[in-house]
Design a protein around this motif. Structure first.
Motif: not given
Length: 318
Positions: A136-150
């Protein structure tokens, strides 16, 4: 309804009803550090015809719980959400709830042969009961990442597609055996299934989407991915389970699921990845930590997901 004597405690066992919700929330308070899913899914489970929730009461107090459903053509009971009140642990309640679940299931599935479940805890269950271990690998993904063009621009040279239910049913038994354990078991939302066409409806109920690489219609894919939106008490999780022995194909699945999770959630969430090959963990860390700069989730650090199985025709302490 059944009653069992357990050391100095008498427990009454029965199936759950909608009115039990407040007690279940109270029993679940504080467990798994906010990663518990049961309070959020309990009412959905009661509406499903393939899940049964068993409760154990001592007097009027709810002290234990287990949910189960039966798959593999009626041969396998999958155990979920087991828990015992802290004041009543070590008094045999968990064992008795499990035994009652099996008895209850056999009334409807007389061909029941085994019980299967998963755990990330360092449990003391003996090795003969362990089928295999997933990384298992687990990571925090922020809303700001989801909203980025990236996030919207995440692409791969290998294209991944979402399976329709009919297509998934057509290929499930033909996928390359090398991708899976010798038991031909794989996980959907951390529920261990055999690769049987008869399990397709159960698998799709547990998951949000199922993926394979794009290929010609007459070609069997060389990979499988299962993605599940899984809200928790304090968090949102996306559970990615990927079966691919090619690092490039594995990476394509991971990036595709990360993009889909961002599209569907568009908020802070935890992205968990489960894989059989430990060597792929280093690839995940390069992508998630070094390239995307995500922070790891402490709860899953250095943890593995163990899949256990008990033969119901053999007495043991499992």
């Amino acid at each position: 309804m059944s009653t069992f004597a357990m050391d100095a405690v008498t427990s009454t066992l029965r199936t759950a009803e909608a009115g039990d919700f407040d007690e279940i929330v109270k029993l679940s308070e504080g467990i798994y550090a906010g990663h518990d899913y049961l309070p959020l899914i309990f009412h959905q489970w009661l509406q499903r015809d393939n899940i049964v929730v068993i409760l154990a009461h001592c007097g009027v107090r709810l002290v234990g719980l287990e949910a189960y459903f039966v798959v593999d053509d009626g041969r396998t009971l999958i155990h979920r959400a087991g828990r015992v009140h802290p004041d009543y642990r070590g008094q045999g309640i968990f064992k008795q709830v499990g035994e009652y679940s099996v008895e209850h299931a056999k009334e409807h599935y007389p061909s029941l042969q085994r019980k299967r479940f998963v755990s990330i805890r360092d449990t003391e269950i003996p090795e003969p009961g362990k089928l295999h271990e997933m990384h298992i690998e687990a990571y925090h993904v922020g809303k700001e990442f989801c909203e980025k063009p990236m996030a919207t621009a995440l692409t791969n040279s290998m294209k991944i597609k979402t399976c329709t239910p009919d297509y998934f049913a057509d290929i499930i038994e033909s996928l390359p055996a090398r991708l899976f354990t010798r038991n031909s078991i794989f996980l959907s939302n951390r529920c261990p299934f055999e690769r049987l066409r008869s399990n397709v409806d159960h698998i799709l109920r547990e998951s949000t989407e199922v993926y394979v690489e794009k290929c010609d219609d007459d070609v069997i894919p060389n990979s499988l991915g299962v993605g599940t939106f899984s809200p928790r008490v304090k968090y949102i999780q996306w559970v990615a389970e990927v079966y691919a022995d090619s690092p490039d194909l594995f990476q394509a699945h991971i990036m595709h699921q990360l993009k889909r999770a961002c599209e569907l959630i568009n908020d802070d969430f935890i992205f968990t990845i489960t894989m059989q090959d430990e060597s792929l963990s280093s690839l995940v860390r390069i992508i998630m930590k070094d390239q995307l700069m995500f922070k790891t989730v402490d709860r899953y650090h250095n943890k593995t997901l163990k899949v256990f199985e008990k033969d119901l025709n053999v007495k043991s302490h499992l």
